[in-house]
Design an enzyme around this catalytic site. Structure first.
Site, PDB file in Angstrom:
ATOM      1  N   CYS A 269      34.388  63.582 -72.381  1.00 39.60           N
ATOM      2  CA  CYS A 269      34.724  62.810 -73.579  1.00 39.60           C
ATOM      3  C   CYS A 269      34.709  61.333 -73.203  1.00 39.60           C
ATOM      4  CB  CYS A 269      36.063  63.242 -74.185  1.00 39.60           C
ATOM      5  SG  CYS A 269      37.528  62.831 -73.219  1.00 39.60           S
TER       6      CYS A 269
ATOM      7  N   ASN B 250      38.431  60.716 -70.809  1.00 40.66           N
ATOM      8  CA  ASN B 250      38.894  61.772 -69.907  1.00 40.66           C
ATOM      9  C   ASN B 250      40.417  61.814 -69.792  1.00 40.66           C
ATOM     10  OD1 ASN B 250      38.627  62.703 -66.422  1.00 40.66           O
ATOM     11  ND2 ASN B 250      38.393  64.055 -68.167  1.00 40.66           N
TER      12      ASN B 250
ATOM     13  N   CYS C 123      42.194  62.816 -73.052  1.00 40.96           N
ATOM     14  CA  CYS C 123      42.623  63.629 -74.202  1.00 40.96           C
ATOM     15  C   CYS C 123      41.811  64.923 -74.329  1.00 40.96           C
ATOM     16  CB  CYS C 123      42.528  62.833 -75.510  1.00 40.96           C
ATOM     17  SG  CYS C 123      43.634  61.423 -75.644  1.00 40.96           S
ATOM     18  N   ARG C 124      40.620  64.826 -74.899  1.00 48.03           N
ATOM     19  CA  ARG C 124      39.845  66.025 -75.242  1.00 48.03           C
ATOM     20  C   ARG C 124      39.241  66.748 -74.055  1.00 48.03           C
ATOM     21  NH1 ARG C 124      35.936  63.239 -79.397  1.00 48.03           N
ATOM     22  NH2 ARG C 124      36.200  61.639 -77.801  1.00 48.03           N
ATOM     23  N   SER C 125      38.572  66.039 -73.161  1.00 50.81           N
ATOM     24  CA  SER C 125      37.908  66.751 -72.065  1.00 50.81           C
ATOM     25  C   SER C 125      38.885  67.390 -71.091  1.00 50.81           C
ATOM     26  CB  SER C 125      36.877  65.870 -71.353  1.00 50.81           C
ATOM     27  OG  SER C 125      37.455  64.731 -70.774  1.00 50.81           O
TER      28      SER C 125
ATOM     29  N   ASP D  28      38.813  62.604 -82.003  1.00 48.83           N
ATOM     30  CA  ASP D  28      39.560  62.071 -80.871  1.00 48.83           C
ATOM     31  C   ASP D  28      41.020  61.844 -81.264  1.00 48.83           C
ATOM     32  OD1 ASP D  28      40.537  60.697 -78.673  1.00 48.83           O
ATOM     33  OD2 ASP D  28      38.763  59.416 -78.481  1.00 48.83           O
TER      34      ASP D  28
END
Length: 153
Positions: free
Chosen positions: A8, A11, A13-15, A123
């Site tokens: 993401c 690196n 939050c999402r990934s 995000d």
């Protein structure tokens, strides 16, 4: 062993959420030894920072820890190190292709493209909705695992 890198923007939050959700999913199915799972950023903005508190709190509700994870950046060499490089949204894919120098082997994919409802994962850094992000990440990770299991048959 299948190597998967979730990517993401920052690196944090999402990934990392995808990294730890997928790791938990494969461990619970007794498949942990079949995968190498990691995550990275397309930007250098958050390098060295820990996982966002919102992601940590949401994963803790599932009994998942992100202890020790800090943001790292995607590099061109990662293309040779991973079987799949999975972005969270189309903008991630564009940045990934720029960093990687292309995708001649078709390794770069979007996480929710492994589901029946392909779309970007928003995000939570901007939306604040870590629950929705978790639901999307869970759906994508489950779809990815089903895809990989079907491929190995």
């Amino acid at each position: 062993m299948t190597s998967i890198l979730f990517v993401c923007l920052g690196n944090i939050c999402r990934s990392p959420m995808a990294e730890f959700v997928f790791r938990d999913l494969v461990q619970k199915r007794g498949l942990g030894d079949r995968f190498h799972i990691a995550s990275a950023a397309t930007s250098a903005e958050e390098l060295g920072n820990p996982v966002h508190p919102g992601t940590r709190r949401r994963l803790a509700r599932e009994g998942i820890s992100t202890a020790g994870k800090t943001a790292v950046q995607l590099t061109r060499r990662d293309y040779g190190r991973y079987d799949l490089l999975i972005g969270m949204e189309q903008r991630n894919l564009s940045a990934m292709l720029r960093i990687l120098g292309g995708d001649p082997q078709g390794k770069v994919r979007r996480l929710l493209d492994f589901t029946g409802s392909p779309r970007d994962i928003s995000d939570p850094w901007y939306t604040g909705d870590f629950d929705r992000t978790y639901d999307d990440v869970w759906e994508g990770c489950l779809g990815l695992l089903e895809y990989l299991e079907a491929e190995s048959r």
